[in-house]
Design a protein around this motif. Sequence first.
Motif, PDB file in Angstrom:
ATOM      1  N   MET A   1       0.811  -1.214   0.000  1.00  0.00           N
ATOM      2  CA  MET A   1       0.000   0.000   0.000  1.00  0.00           C
ATOM      3  C   MET A   1       0.846   1.266   0.000  1.00  0.00           C
ATOM      4  N   ARG A   2       2.170   1.115   0.055  1.00  0.00           N
ATOM      5  CA  ARG A   2       3.033   2.281   0.083  1.00  0.00           C
ATOM      6  C   ARG A   2       4.108   2.144  -0.983  1.00  0.00           C
ATOM      7  N   SER A   3       4.623   3.269  -1.440  1.00  0.00           N
ATOM      8  CA  SER A   3       5.686   3.218  -2.428  1.00  0.00           C
ATOM      9  C   SER A   3       6.989   2.794  -1.764  1.00  0.00           C
ATOM     10  N   MET A   4       7.832   2.124  -2.521  1.00  0.00           N
ATOM     11  CA  MET A   4       9.087   1.613  -1.983  1.00  0.00           C
ATOM     12  C   MET A   4      10.092   2.753  -1.902  1.00  0.00           C
ATOM     13  N   THR A   5      10.468   3.120  -0.695  1.00  0.00           N
ATOM     14  CA  THR A   5      11.400   4.223  -0.490  1.00  0.00           C
ATOM     15  C   THR A   5      12.690   3.783   0.198  1.00  0.00           C
ATOM     16  N   VAL A   6      12.733   2.538   0.708  1.00  0.00           N
ATOM     17  CA  VAL A   6      13.951   2.052   1.353  1.00  0.00           C
ATOM     18  C   VAL A   6      14.345   0.707   0.753  1.00  0.00           C
ATOM     19  N   TYR A   7      15.637   0.398   0.867  1.00  0.00           N
ATOM     20  CA  TYR A   7      16.153  -0.887   0.396  1.00  0.00           C
ATOM     21  C   TYR A   7      17.082  -1.434   1.469  1.00  0.00           C
ATOM     22  N   PRO A   8      17.033  -2.750   1.727  1.00  0.00           N
ATOM     23  CA  PRO A   8      17.877  -3.314   2.781  1.00  0.00           C
ATOM     24  C   PRO A   8      19.366  -3.175   2.464  1.00  0.00           C
ATOM     25  N   VAL A   9      20.137  -2.906   3.487  1.00  0.00           N
ATOM     26  CA  VAL A   9      21.594  -2.951   3.359  1.00  0.00           C
ATOM     27  C   VAL A   9      22.071  -4.378   3.604  1.00  0.00           C
ATOM     28  N   TYR A  10      21.527  -5.006   4.628  1.00  0.00           N
ATOM     29  CA  TYR A  10      21.941  -6.369   4.970  1.00  0.00           C
ATOM     30  C   TYR A  10      20.849  -7.069   5.770  1.00  0.00           C
TER      31      TYR A  10
ATOM     32  N   ILE B   1      18.624   1.576   3.672  1.00  0.00           N
ATOM     33  CA  ILE B   1      18.958   2.888   3.127  1.00  0.00           C
ATOM     34  C   ILE B   1      17.711   3.493   2.495  1.00  0.00           C
ATOM     35  N   THR B   2      17.623   4.809   2.530  1.00  0.00           N
ATOM     36  CA  THR B   2      16.562   5.504   1.824  1.00  0.00           C
ATOM     37  C   THR B   2      16.986   5.665   0.370  1.00  0.00           C
ATOM     38  N   ILE B   3      16.175   5.164  -0.542  1.00  0.00           N
ATOM     39  CA  ILE B   3      16.531   5.206  -1.960  1.00  0.00           C
ATOM     40  C   ILE B   3      16.388   6.633  -2.483  1.00  0.00           C
ATOM     41  N   ASN B   4      17.431   7.112  -3.098  1.00  0.00           N
ATOM     42  CA  ASN B   4      17.403   8.446  -3.689  1.00  0.00           C
ATOM     43  C   ASN B   4      17.006   8.322  -5.161  1.00  0.00           C
ATOM     44  N   TYR B   5      15.733   8.568  -5.430  1.00  0.00           N
ATOM     45  CA  TYR B   5      15.240   8.489  -6.817  1.00  0.00           C
ATOM     46  C   TYR B   5      15.572   9.790  -7.538  1.00  0.00           C
ATOM     47  N   ARG B   6      16.822  10.011  -7.769  1.00  0.00           N
ATOM     48  CA  ARG B   6      17.274  11.263  -8.353  1.00  0.00           C
ATOM     49  C   ARG B   6      16.800  11.414  -9.795  1.00  0.00           C
TER      50      ARG B   6
ATOM     51  N   GLU C   1      24.604   9.300  -0.795  1.00  0.00           N
ATOM     52  CA  GLU C   1      23.572  10.302  -0.563  1.00  0.00           C
ATOM     53  C   GLU C   1      22.334   9.665   0.047  1.00  0.00           C
ATOM     54  N   ASN C   2      22.535   8.909   1.093  1.00  0.00           N
ATOM     55  CA  ASN C   2      21.414   8.283   1.792  1.00  0.00           C
ATOM     56  C   ASN C   2      20.619   9.343   2.548  1.00  0.00           C
ATOM     57  N   LYS C   3      19.345   9.426   2.263  1.00  0.00           N
ATOM     58  CA  LYS C   3      18.501  10.402   2.936  1.00  0.00           C
ATOM     59  C   LYS C   3      18.314  10.029   4.409  1.00  0.00           C
ATOM     60  N   LYS C   4      18.470  11.005   5.286  1.00  0.00           N
ATOM     61  CA  LYS C   4      18.244  10.791   6.712  1.00  0.00           C
ATOM     62  C   LYS C   4      16.811  11.160   7.058  1.00  0.00           C
ATOM     63  N   THR C   5      16.138  10.275   7.758  1.00  0.00           N
ATOM     64  CA  THR C   5      14.742  10.518   8.136  1.00  0.00           C
ATOM     65  C   THR C   5      14.682  11.062   9.550  1.00  0.00           C
ATOM     66  N   ALA C   6      13.921  12.140   9.730  1.00  0.00           N
ATOM     67  CA  ALA C   6      13.796  12.760  11.046  1.00  0.00           C
ATOM     68  C   ALA C   6      13.097  11.819  12.022  1.00  0.00           C
ATOM     69  N   PRO C   7      13.534  11.778  13.286  1.00  0.00           N
ATOM     70  CA  PRO C   7      12.846  10.948  14.287  1.00  0.00           C
ATOM     71  C   PRO C   7      11.466  11.511  14.616  1.00  0.00           C
ATOM     72  N   PHE C   8      10.636  10.694  15.268  1.00  0.00           N
ATOM     73  CA  PHE C   8       9.245  11.068  15.493  1.00  0.00           C
ATOM     74  C   PHE C   8       9.105  12.331  16.338  1.00  0.00           C
ATOM     75  N   PHE C   9       9.972  12.506  17.342  1.00  0.00           N
ATOM     76  CA  PHE C   9       9.808  13.679  18.208  1.00  0.00           C
ATOM     77  C   PHE C   9      10.076  14.980  17.434  1.00  0.00           C
ATOM     78  N   ILE C  10      10.891  14.905  16.362  1.00  0.00           N
ATOM     79  CA  ILE C  10      11.103  16.086  15.521  1.00  0.00           C
ATOM     80  C   ILE C  10       9.817  16.424  14.765  1.00  0.00           C
ATOM     81  N   TYR C  11       9.095  15.386  14.316  1.00  0.00           N
ATOM     82  CA  TYR C  11       7.810  15.623  13.651  1.00  0.00           C
ATOM     83  C   TYR C  11       6.843  16.339  14.601  1.00  0.00           C
ATOM     84  N   ILE C  12       6.832  15.922  15.873  1.00  0.00           N
ATOM     85  CA  ILE C  12       5.943  16.543  16.851  1.00  0.00           C
ATOM     86  C   ILE C  12       6.331  18.004  17.070  1.00  0.00           C
ATOM     87  N   LEU C  13       7.624  18.270  17.245  1.00  0.00           N
ATOM     88  CA  LEU C  13       8.083  19.652  17.440  1.00  0.00           C
ATOM     89  C   LEU C  13       7.779  20.507  16.213  1.00  0.00           C
TER      90      LEU C  13
END
Length: 376
Positions: A154-163, A192-197, A257-269
């Motif tokens: 139900m969601r688009s693929m945005t991450v890929y396993p490293v190991y 890793i977050t896939i960078n669909y450049r 260029e792995n995208k860093k995802t903000a933690p949940f508490f940053i979303y709240i702030l």
Amino acid sequence: MLTLGIIGLLVLITLNLDFLNPVVKVSESFSMTDIYYRIQHSGERKENKQITLVDMGELTIKDREQIGHIVAKISELEPSALGVDVIFQKYSDNPEADDALAEAFFHAPENTVLAFELSKPDRNQNTFTSSVHSFFADDTGISEGTVNVVNNPMRSMTVYPVYFIQDRDTLFSLPVQLARQMGAEIPDEQNITINYRDTDFPVVKWNELDEKRHLISNRIVLLGATDDEADMHLTPLGKLSGMEIVAYSLLSVIEGENKKTAPFFIYILWAILAGWVTNVIDLLFTMKLERKKNIVVLFLLRSELYARMVSFTILVLFTYISFILFTRFDYDLSSVLALTTSVLIGEGRTLYIAFLSVLKRKGVNLWKNSLYAEKI
């Protein structure tokens, strides 16, 4: 805070009422990263100079002798690396074809990685109990990489396993194993977050290798199928084949260029800040407009159209900031919660004023210190 409470209540309702399941599924499929990548790809895209896809087209894994010729031809053109997004499981009924395929891979480029798949997951142990490999993998000694993915239909693929961890062994994924062969630094994260450049990977048909040898030599070549419906996945760019997703993942690792995802508490702030800014601007507008006697101003004030204008301005501002963080600093800070807070700030204010009215009715004088005391 009241607005965030409203949002939380609505989320609980949609999660727990069966007839609202479609709403949940639609909301899960929405991602700000999808929008960012679509914007990037809406402009002019350049052909990638590092990775080429070789499409087997109508060939299947049963056409082993022909695929052996393709691998031999690719090897002859001296690519810098070869990734094979196909698993040739078990021996076939044609020993000569099997031998021809194995022989081709025996002479494959040094930086060759075969695909294999982990199977029979053990949910309790968070591991797998079996795996599927190409029949010649052990004999040739070629490196292997998993093609298992982290995917929600139900969601688009945005991450890929490293190991993956299997019996205390670290099993790298196909794109990461290829990157390791090329000497790239491997991320510490498990995904890793896939960078669909904004790049296009050139596609060479299996029977066009001689004509397009310039797209093979000194490039990373991925061999597989680009139109196999069983291997198509939903991505921010629409449906892509597994091999195309491997290419984007590989490029993300190579260029670091792995995208860093903000933690949940940053979303709240971020949401609290959006609500606070919206409320302050709205209040300042109200205090200033109430001194005006102009009919148009009075109409805007009483109809609260100005409040919608404020919310829209905040929406544009916070989305723009998130976009800059994502595109310039590789930081994924989704503004969905912040924008929802800004839009629903009026409902939160209504509850706040109602709460003050209760205090006034009960004789508690705290309500007199509120900026909204005159509205009670």
